[in-house]
Design a protein around this motif. Sequence first.
Motif, PDB file in Angstrom:
ATOM      1  N   HIS A  40       5.022 131.713  12.856  1.00  0.00           N
ATOM      2  CA  HIS A  40       4.618 131.456  14.244  1.00  0.00           C
ATOM      3  C   HIS A  40       3.109 131.390  14.458  1.00  0.00           C
ATOM      4  CE1 HIS A  40       8.815 132.279  14.793  1.00  0.00           C
ATOM      5  NE2 HIS A  40       8.689 133.580  14.663  1.00  0.00           N
ATOM      6  N   THR A  41       2.299 131.371  13.385  1.00  0.00           N
ATOM      7  CA  THR A  41       0.850 131.298  13.557  1.00  0.00           C
ATOM      8  C   THR A  41       0.258 130.000  13.021  1.00  0.00           C
ATOM      9  OG1 THR A  41       0.281 132.358  11.443  1.00  0.00           O
ATOM     10  CG2 THR A  41       0.705 133.812  13.329  1.00  0.00           C
ATOM     11  N   GLY A  42       1.095 129.084  12.566  1.00  0.00           N
ATOM     12  CA  GLY A  42       0.599 127.856  11.963  1.00  0.00           C
ATOM     13  C   GLY A  42       0.371 126.721  12.943  1.00  0.00           C
ATOM     14  N   ASP A  43       0.658 126.949  14.232  1.00  0.00           N
ATOM     15  CA  ASP A  43       0.377 125.922  15.237  1.00  0.00           C
ATOM     16  C   ASP A  43       0.022 126.598  16.555  1.00  0.00           C
ATOM     17  OD1 ASP A  43       3.073 125.634  17.107  1.00  0.00           O
ATOM     18  OD2 ASP A  43       3.504 126.327  15.085  1.00  0.00           O
ATOM     19  N   VAL A  44      -0.612 125.840  17.441  1.00  0.00           N
ATOM     20  CA  VAL A  44      -1.035 126.375  18.732  1.00  0.00           C
ATOM     21  C   VAL A  44      -0.906 125.284  19.779  1.00  0.00           C
ATOM     22  CG1 VAL A  44      -3.462 125.802  18.294  1.00  0.00           C
ATOM     23  CG2 VAL A  44      -2.882 127.577  19.970  1.00  0.00           C
ATOM     24  N   THR A  83      -9.155 127.065   1.830  1.00  0.00           N
ATOM     25  CA  THR A  83      -9.512 125.894   2.620  1.00  0.00           C
ATOM     26  C   THR A  83      -8.250 125.348   3.274  1.00  0.00           C
ATOM     27  OG1 THR A  83      -9.225 124.358   0.770  1.00  0.00           O
ATOM     28  CG2 THR A  83     -11.421 125.304   1.078  1.00  0.00           C
ATOM     29  N   PHE A  84      -8.405 124.754   4.448  1.00  0.00           N
ATOM     30  CA  PHE A  84      -7.265 124.175   5.139  1.00  0.00           C
ATOM     31  C   PHE A  84      -7.752 123.172   6.174  1.00  0.00           C
ATOM     32  CE2 PHE A  84      -8.497 128.153   7.088  1.00  0.00           C
ATOM     33  CZ  PHE A  84      -8.573 127.868   8.441  1.00  0.00           C
ATOM     34  N   SER A  85      -6.824 122.384   6.689  1.00  0.00           N
ATOM     35  CA  SER A  85      -7.128 121.398   7.719  1.00  0.00           C
ATOM     36  C   SER A  85      -6.524 121.846   9.041  1.00  0.00           C
ATOM     37  CB  SER A  85      -6.559 120.024   7.346  1.00  0.00           C
ATOM     38  OG  SER A  85      -7.093 119.563   6.122  1.00  0.00           O
ATOM     39  N   VAL A  86      -7.231 121.553  10.129  1.00  0.00           N
ATOM     40  CA  VAL A  86      -6.687 121.732  11.468  1.00  0.00           C
ATOM     41  C   VAL A  86      -6.563 120.344  12.080  1.00  0.00           C
ATOM     42  CG1 VAL A  86      -7.045 122.690  13.770  1.00  0.00           C
ATOM     43  CG2 VAL A  86      -7.683 124.024  11.741  1.00  0.00           C
ATOM     44  N   GLU A  87      -5.339 119.933  12.366  1.00  0.00           N
ATOM     45  CA  GLU A  87      -5.071 118.614  12.919  1.00  0.00           C
ATOM     46  C   GLU A  87      -4.662 118.774  14.380  1.00  0.00           C
ATOM     47  OE1 GLU A  87      -2.151 116.724  10.512  1.00  0.00           O
ATOM     48  OE2 GLU A  87      -3.370 116.822   8.673  1.00  0.00           O
ATOM     49  N   VAL A  99     -12.797 120.985  21.277  1.00  0.00           N
ATOM     50  CA  VAL A  99     -11.824 122.067  21.473  1.00  0.00           C
ATOM     51  C   VAL A  99     -12.012 123.075  20.351  1.00  0.00           C
ATOM     52  CG1 VAL A  99      -9.389 122.689  21.607  1.00  0.00           C
ATOM     53  CG2 VAL A  99     -10.185 120.528  22.595  1.00  0.00           C
ATOM     54  N   THR A 100     -12.306 124.322  20.702  1.00  0.00           N
ATOM     55  CA  THR A 100     -12.535 125.381  19.715  1.00  0.00           C
ATOM     56  C   THR A 100     -11.275 126.222  19.558  1.00  0.00           C
ATOM     57  OG1 THR A 100     -14.890 125.480  20.254  1.00  0.00           O
ATOM     58  CG2 THR A 100     -13.941 127.384  19.119  1.00  0.00           C
ATOM     59  N   LEU A 101     -10.815 126.342  18.341  1.00  0.00           N
ATOM     60  CA  LEU A 101      -9.597 127.093  18.053  1.00  0.00           C
ATOM     61  C   LEU A 101      -9.911 128.217  17.057  1.00  0.00           C
ATOM     62  CD1 LEU A 101      -7.162 124.078  17.583  1.00  0.00           C
ATOM     63  CD2 LEU A 101      -7.413 125.518  19.619  1.00  0.00           C
ATOM     64  N   PRO A 102      -9.739 129.467  17.456  1.00  0.00           N
ATOM     65  CA  PRO A 102      -9.995 130.575  16.520  1.00  0.00           C
ATOM     66  C   PRO A 102      -8.876 130.713  15.492  1.00  0.00           C
ATOM     67  CG  PRO A 102      -9.250 131.428  18.623  1.00  0.00           C
ATOM     68  CD  PRO A 102      -9.393 129.948  18.799  1.00  0.00           C
ATOM     69  N   TYR A 103      -9.254 131.123  14.290  1.00  0.00           N
ATOM     70  CA  TYR A 103      -8.265 131.374  13.244  1.00  0.00           C
ATOM     71  C   TYR A 103      -8.658 132.644  12.506  1.00  0.00           C
ATOM     72  CZ  TYR A 103     -11.811 129.432  10.069  1.00  0.00           C
ATOM     73  OH  TYR A 103     -12.981 129.191   9.377  1.00  0.00           O
ATOM     74  N   PHE A 104      -7.711 133.225  11.794  1.00  0.00           N
ATOM     75  CA  PHE A 104      -7.963 134.477  11.070  1.00  0.00           C
ATOM     76  C   PHE A 104      -7.682 134.306   9.584  1.00  0.00           C
ATOM     77  CE2 PHE A 104      -3.471 134.707  12.260  1.00  0.00           C
ATOM     78  CZ  PHE A 104      -2.878 135.062  11.055  1.00  0.00           C
ATOM     79  N   VAL A 105      -8.359 135.129   8.793  1.00  0.00           N
ATOM     80  CA  VAL A 105      -8.026 135.321   7.385  1.00  0.00           C
ATOM     81  C   VAL A 105      -7.898 136.826   7.189  1.00  0.00           C
ATOM     82  CG1 VAL A 105      -8.707 135.009   4.986  1.00  0.00           C
ATOM     83  CG2 VAL A 105      -9.275 133.258   6.668  1.00  0.00           C
ATOM     84  N   THR A 106      -6.719 137.264   6.812  1.00  0.00           N
ATOM     85  CA  THR A 106      -6.405 138.691   6.755  1.00  0.00           C
ATOM     86  C   THR A 106      -5.946 139.071   5.354  1.00  0.00           C
ATOM     87  OG1 THR A 106      -5.746 138.733   9.081  1.00  0.00           O
ATOM     88  CG2 THR A 106      -4.937 140.510   7.696  1.00  0.00           C
ATOM     89  N   VAL A 192      -3.456 133.451   6.475  1.00  0.00           N
ATOM     90  CA  VAL A 192      -4.321 132.631   7.319  1.00  0.00           C
ATOM     91  C   VAL A 192      -3.480 131.988   8.408  1.00  0.00           C
ATOM     92  CG1 VAL A 192      -4.082 130.678   5.736  1.00  0.00           C
ATOM     93  CG2 VAL A 192      -5.955 130.701   7.370  1.00  0.00           C
ATOM     94  N   GLY A 193      -4.013 131.960   9.630  1.00  0.00           N
ATOM     95  CA  GLY A 193      -3.286 131.362  10.741  1.00  0.00           C
ATOM     96  C   GLY A 193      -4.165 131.293  11.968  1.00  0.00           C
ATOM     97  N   PHE A 194      -3.655 130.715  13.041  1.00  0.00           N
ATOM     98  CA  PHE A 194      -4.398 130.670  14.295  1.00  0.00           C
ATOM     99  C   PHE A 194      -4.423 132.060  14.931  1.00  0.00           C
ATOM    100  CE2 PHE A 194      -3.145 126.091  14.216  1.00  0.00           C
ATOM    101  CZ  PHE A 194      -4.414 125.569  14.258  1.00  0.00           C
ATOM    102  N   GLN A 195      -5.562 132.424  15.490  1.00  0.00           N
ATOM    103  CA  GLN A 195      -5.697 133.683  16.207  1.00  0.00           C
ATOM    104  C   GLN A 195      -5.145 133.471  17.624  1.00  0.00           C
ATOM    105  OE1 GLN A 195      -6.710 136.582  14.974  1.00  0.00           O
ATOM    106  NE2 GLN A 195      -6.495 137.661  16.918  1.00  0.00           N
ATOM    107  N   LEU A 196      -3.879 133.808  17.821  1.00  0.00           N
ATOM    108  CA  LEU A 196      -3.191 133.504  19.064  1.00  0.00           C
ATOM    109  C   LEU A 196      -3.230 134.675  20.034  1.00  0.00           C
ATOM    110  CD1 LEU A 196       0.014 131.847  17.517  1.00  0.00           C
ATOM    111  CD2 LEU A 196      -2.070 130.697  18.326  1.00  0.00           C
TER     112      LEU A 196
END
Length: 207
Positions: A40-44, A83-87, A99-106, A192-196
Motif C-alpha cells: 500500500h505504499t507504492g502509489d499515491v 534507485t527508482f522511478s516515480v511516474e 508536484v512534490t512527493l515525499p518518499y522514505f527509505v527505511t 522504500v515507498g511513498f511517505q503517506l
Amino acid sequence: MLLLSALSLLGGCKHTGDFDETGGITAIRSACPSVEVPAHTGDVTLFDPATSRDSSAIDVTAVLTNVRSTCDDTGADVLTNVTFSVEGRRVRTEAPRDVTLPYFVTVVQGGNAVVAKRVGRAVLHFDAGQARAVVQATGTATVSRAAATLPDDVRKKLTEKRKAGGDDAAIDPLSRPEVRQAVLRATFEALVGFQLTDDQLKYNATR
C-alpha cells in the motif's frame, strides 16, 4: 541498508538450491539486503479538494516503479544504494506545475523493528499541456556488519553436518528459539515507498 554476513547454512562450496550429502538443500545468506516496497505504499493519489475521495476529484496519481539496488559489502559497513522511478499523471494540464512527493527509505531489523529511516522528496515537473511526468529518485542505507553477523555458536549450529537417521537429523536448527532469535537479530531489510498520510494509506488499503 541491510546486511547479513555471507553464509552458507549448510557449509561447503555450495550454490543456492544445491543438495548436500544428507539430502538437504543449501541456502545462502547474502551480505546484502533485499529491497522491498511495503504493501500500500507504492502509489499515491492526490485529490482536489484534498478532503474529497470521489473519483471526480482525483488530481494527481503517481506510482513508484523500477526499484533497483546496488550493494557494497567490502567494508566494516554494508552500504546499499537504491534507485527508482516515480511516474506521475495529472488530470488538469493547462499550466506548468511541479508536484512534490515525499518518499522514505527505511531499514528494518528482524522483520518489524525500524532502526533507521530517511525521507526524501521526488519532484514531478509537468510542462503546460503535459499529462505525464517521470523523475528518478535515490536513497541509501547503511548497517554495521557486526550487527548483521551471526555469532560463531549460531553459525556452527546452522552449518553442522547431521547424519541421516541420527537423533537430530530431522530437527531444524531454526526451531530452537535462541537460534531463531539470533538469525532475526542479524536479518535486515531495506524498504522504500511513498511517505503517506494516514488518510492516504487508508485510501490505498481500502479502495
